[in-house]
Design an enzyme around this catalytic site. Sequence first.
Site, PDB file in Angstrom:
ATOM      1  N   GLY A 263       0.825  -1.217   0.000  1.00 20.89           N
ATOM      2  CA  GLY A 263       0.000   0.000   0.000  1.00 20.89           C
ATOM      3  C   GLY A 263       0.856   1.263   0.000  1.00 20.89           C
ATOM      4  CB  CYS A 381      -1.991   0.088  12.142  1.00 21.40           C
ATOM      5  SG  CYS A 381      -1.558  -1.631  11.938  1.00 21.40           S
TER       6      CYS A 381
HETATM    7  N1  SAM Z   1       3.578  -1.190   4.704  1.00 25.25           N
HETATM    8  C1  SAM Z   1       2.574  -2.180   4.332  1.00 25.25           C
HETATM    9  C2  SAM Z   1       1.527  -1.502   3.488  1.00 25.25           C
HETATM   10  O1  SAM Z   1       1.380  -0.293   3.555  1.00 25.25           O
HETATM   11  O2  SAM Z   1       0.857  -2.201   2.699  1.00 25.25           O
HETATM   12  C3  SAM Z   1       1.962  -2.865   5.545  1.00 25.25           C
HETATM   13  C4  SAM Z   1       3.021  -3.503   6.416  1.00 25.25           C
HETATM   14  S1  SAM Z   1       2.416  -4.422   7.785  1.00 25.25           S
HETATM   15  C5  SAM Z   1       2.013  -3.175   8.914  1.00 25.25           C
HETATM   16  C6  SAM Z   1       3.868  -5.087   8.470  1.00 25.25           C
HETATM   17  C7  SAM Z   1       4.602  -6.071   7.601  1.00 25.25           C
HETATM   18  O3  SAM Z   1       5.828  -6.415   8.240  1.00 25.25           O
HETATM   19  C8  SAM Z   1       3.906  -7.383   7.326  1.00 25.25           C
HETATM   20  O4  SAM Z   1       3.687  -7.520   5.950  1.00 25.25           O
HETATM   21  C9  SAM Z   1       4.900  -8.456   7.819  1.00 25.25           C
HETATM   22  O5  SAM Z   1       4.965  -9.567   6.974  1.00 25.25           O
HETATM   23  C10 SAM Z   1       6.187  -7.699   7.799  1.00 25.25           C
HETATM   24  N2  SAM Z   1       7.273  -8.156   8.686  1.00 25.25           N
HETATM   25  C11 SAM Z   1       7.196  -8.773   9.884  1.00 25.25           C
HETATM   26  N3  SAM Z   1       8.418  -8.994  10.380  1.00 25.25           N
HETATM   27  C12 SAM Z   1       9.303  -8.505   9.475  1.00 25.25           C
HETATM   28  C13 SAM Z   1      10.720  -8.443   9.408  1.00 25.25           C
HETATM   29  N4  SAM Z   1      11.476  -8.927  10.393  1.00 25.25           N
HETATM   30  N5  SAM Z   1      11.280  -7.892   8.314  1.00 25.25           N
HETATM   31  C14 SAM Z   1      10.523  -7.404   7.311  1.00 25.25           C
HETATM   32  N6  SAM Z   1       9.180  -7.444   7.315  1.00 25.25           N
HETATM   33  C15 SAM Z   1       8.578  -7.977   8.394  1.00 25.25           C
END
Ligand code: SAM
Length: 441
Positions: A263, A381
């Site tokens: 997004g 969030c």
């Molecule tokens: N920024 C995205 C958007 O706007 O569509 C939403 C991101 S969501 C809040 C957090 C993301 O962090 C998830 O997709 C998850 O898979 C990822 N995540 C979790 N641990 C992570 C790590 N150690 N390194 C990178 N990504 C990670």
Amino acid sequence: MGKLKLSDRQLYALIEAIKLGEEVKPSQGAKRRAFARYKIDGWENSKLTGIFYSIQRRLGLIDEVIEELVGVSPLILDPWLRATLRVAIEVAVFRDPSERTRQHLKGLAQFLSRKTHPYVGYYYYDLLPRVLEYVPVIDTEEKRLKWDYLFPEWFIGKVRELVGDEAEDLLRALNETLPTSIRVNLLKSSVGEVEDYLMKKDVRFERSTRVETIIRILDPFNPEWLLNKGYAIAQEEAAAVASLVLSPKPGETVVDLAAAPGGKTSHMAELMNNEGKIYAFDVDKARIKRMNEVLRRTGVEIAETIRADGRRAPAMLGEEIADRVMLDAPCTSDGTIAKNPELRWRLREKNIPRVVKLQRKLIESAWRLLRPGGRMLYSTCSMFREENEGVVEWFLKGHPDARLVPLEGPYDGGFLPGTMRAWPHRHKTIGFFYALIEKGQ
Ligand code: SAM
């Protein structure tokens, strides 16, 4: 109000949506898919959508009733039986069904037999009279709070700590259904074109006053066509504000450290006019796949998606290579409860410290990627202080060359001066936190 009337087909659609909602997140997508399968549209859609969300909101309570009736946790039951019982309890215990609808609830035994095994159907048929007669006993203050607000007690306590007298307003806002929100993708379309399409479809909508490309759809309408074409992307106003705060410019090098499903990456590419470079990291394979699809649809040409842990990004890309870093950190996501009503029953207070630990690691990683003079955005969030001001304060203490760039709006100041928070009850969007940090030259 008249008695609730539901046909077999409507009950099947609800059960499939609830079952699919266990696998597909956000559950809105599960509902859309199941309802499409049963051709649920128009007024029927709004009626069933209301019931679907109310089941999600009450899920913890409904599951307690199931446990009381069957003597085991619903989580170990057959998934079809679990979904059918959840729907039956919503209809029979929490609403006032017509005699005909009560008969249809009995008929679900055959539906279950077809979907699973005749034994499951018999079991349900045997149990149903007790569901139809169930009367809850609310004999403690703890139970009353739970039944009034539909939140676990620890969560209510935390919300009180956060907003004091506004706690009830916030809990109420989290229980409201937010309208579908889309962001127009200026790489492929314009606000005027998207609005024309919605007008032609006779759908009521409103434009956000804070982000000019955000449109909220006020009628039950599935904007799938706009999303498939990449003319728009499903996004909440508070999420769109994150990319606007970081404000990457054409030609810059940007790292998005937790990027899927894309997004913010797609929004940043739009703000950069598809010029420059975005490295988009995520650890989750399925989410990376979705992000690739989103970026393809939205016409993003400058993003390279990388399936790796964001903590490894400096080792992979090198230190001080980025003009901007977006760290939309993994978090408990409690700010999105209005969008994912069942999430409240999955949150565990004891998980917060573990999430914070990862957030601290990732913010350090973001810092190492940033060139002197560059800026990074730390956002979540979540509404919990530990995951927001807590992480930023901890980080600033360890980095005297880091400076908070004060955020002046469009939302309210956070608990740490210079940071910003979007609140569901004040701003009619998801709960969100923002801290913009600059590296000294
Ligand atoms: N920024 C995205 C958007 O706007 O569509 C939403 C991101 S969501 C809040 C957090 C993301 O962090 C998830 O997709 C998850 O898979 C990822 N995540 C979790 N641990 C992570 C790590 N150690 N390194 C990178 N990504 C990670």
